[in-house]
Design a protein around this motif. Structure first.
Motif, short mmCIF file in Angstrom:
data_model
loop_
_atom_site.label_atom_id
_atom_site.label_comp_id
_atom_site.label_asym_id
_atom_site.label_seq_id
_atom_site.Cartn_x
_atom_site.Cartn_y
_atom_site.Cartn_z
N PRO A 151 47.70 48.08 35.86
CA PRO A 151 47.64 46.62 36.01
C PRO A 151 49.03 45.99 35.99
O PRO A 151 49.84 46.28 35.10
CB PRO A 151 46.79 46.18 34.82
N LEU A 153 50.37 43.18 35.20
CA LEU A 153 50.40 41.91 34.47
C LEU A 153 51.83 41.46 34.16
O LEU A 153 52.08 40.26 33.97
CB LEU A 153 49.60 42.03 33.18
N ASN A 161 48.63 32.92 37.21
CA ASN A 161 47.70 34.07 37.26
C ASN A 161 47.63 34.70 38.64
O ASN A 161 46.67 35.40 38.94
CB ASN A 161 46.30 33.64 36.81
N TYR A 177 44.35 37.02 38.83
CA TYR A 177 43.94 37.77 37.66
C TYR A 177 43.33 36.86 36.59
O TYR A 177 43.79 35.74 36.37
CB TYR A 177 45.14 38.48 37.03
N ASP A 178 42.30 37.38 35.91
CA ASP A 178 41.79 36.78 34.68
C ASP A 178 42.10 37.78 33.57
O ASP A 178 41.44 38.82 33.44
CB ASP A 178 40.29 36.52 34.78
N THR A 179 43.11 37.49 32.78
CA THR A 179 43.56 38.46 31.78
C THR A 179 42.66 38.51 30.55
O THR A 179 42.86 39.36 29.68
CB THR A 179 45.01 38.15 31.34
N GLN A 182 39.56 40.78 32.42
CA GLN A 182 40.04 41.86 33.29
C GLN A 182 39.43 41.81 34.68
O GLN A 182 39.48 42.78 35.43
CB GLN A 182 39.84 43.25 32.66
N ALA A 184 39.47 40.36 38.54
CA ALA A 184 40.51 39.95 39.47
C ALA A 184 39.90 39.88 40.87
O ALA A 184 38.88 40.51 41.15
CB ALA A 184 41.69 40.92 39.45
N TRP A 208 42.87 49.90 32.20
CA TRP A 208 44.08 50.55 31.69
C TRP A 208 43.87 52.06 31.54
O TRP A 208 42.75 52.51 31.32
CB TRP A 208 44.45 49.95 30.33
#
Length: 251
Positions: A151, A153, A161, A177-179, A182, A184, A208
């Motif tokens: 990812p 990030l 985002n 992305y929506d962290t 998770q 996207a 991950w």
């Protein structure tokens, strides 16, 4: 699992093999097929998300019997139109849950997911189910291989985002992305010869390496190797992708 008509229907299938990404370069395809053939160890291979046969066909040419699972009839039709494609069996369905009958030919010695396809399963539950489904299809000592991105990030500026990943005179693409969840979504905009634009989106769930290892553990698999790429270059903190290999214990 992403539905066929919404994301991998005829419109995508007809131009998929004309993509210009690194994964479509012939040397990368050959490296991928060589490593997978080695891991198959003379046994059968199961490709999840077989698509148009980018990897399955060269792997079959190396003498590895390949069976695939895919939801998109439009993508699978491309395999059938290629030399050797009729010799590859394909089960139509969601690769997180679809099973292949191994009564006659026995279990598979290799299962694999390439080019971020694990993220096409858009929930953690589906990704966990995929590992368990694979474990049921593997023979003891068999391997499950996933190629996917790390990812990105660190590329996201504070308070934003969006990560752009392609720009050209004829189109561009970016990921939102929506962290927290998770989740996207990749957005693709293509400009045709008439100057008119066409847009489509593809949702995914980024995951991950450590999370994948836990999914493997839940399915009774254990990590054997993790590389930066199909060249077996070591995986490091700066790697942008990984090729991971989990194995089903013999006892």
């Amino acid at each position: 699992m992403i539905d066929e008509d919404g994301h991998f229907g005829e419109r995508v299938a007809e131009r998929y093999d004309h993509s210009t990404g690194t994964e479509f370069q012939q040397d990368v395809i050959e490296q991928t097929a060589d490593l997978l053939a080695e891991l198959a160890g003379g046994g059968r291979a199961l490709e999840l998300g077989i698509g148009t046969g980018r990897i399955a066909l060269p792997l079959a040419r190396r003498g590895v019997p390949v069976h695939g699972i895919d939801m998109s009839r439009a993508m699978v039709a491309r395999i059938r139109a290629k030399p050797g494609g009729e010799g590859i069996g394909v089960s139509i369905g969601d690769f997180a849950t679809t099973t292949v009958d191994t009564t006659e030919d026995g279990p598979f010695s290799l299962a694999y997911l390439v080019f971020n396809t694990i993220m096409n399963l858009t929930t953690q539950e589906a990704q966990v189910a995929c590992f368990r489904n694979v474990a049921e299809h593997l023979s003891p000592g068999g391997c499950f291989v996933i190629e996917t991105m790390v990812p990105e990030l660190r590329k996201i500026p504070l308070g934003q985002n969006i990560v752009p990943f392609h720009t050209s005179p004829t189109g561009w693409a970016y990921t939102v992305y929506d962290t927290v969840t998770q989740d996207a979504t990749c957005h693709y905009i293509t400009i045709g010869e008439d100057g008119r634009g066409e847009a489509h989106t593809t949702p995914f769930r980024y995951v991950w390496p450590a999370e994948l290892d836990l999914m493997a553990q839940l399915a009774g698999l254990r990590l054997r190797d993790r590389w930066d790429s199909w060249t077996r270059k070591p995986f490091t903190e700066n790697s942008r992708q990984h090729v991971s290999v989990w194995e089903k214990p013999i006892s």
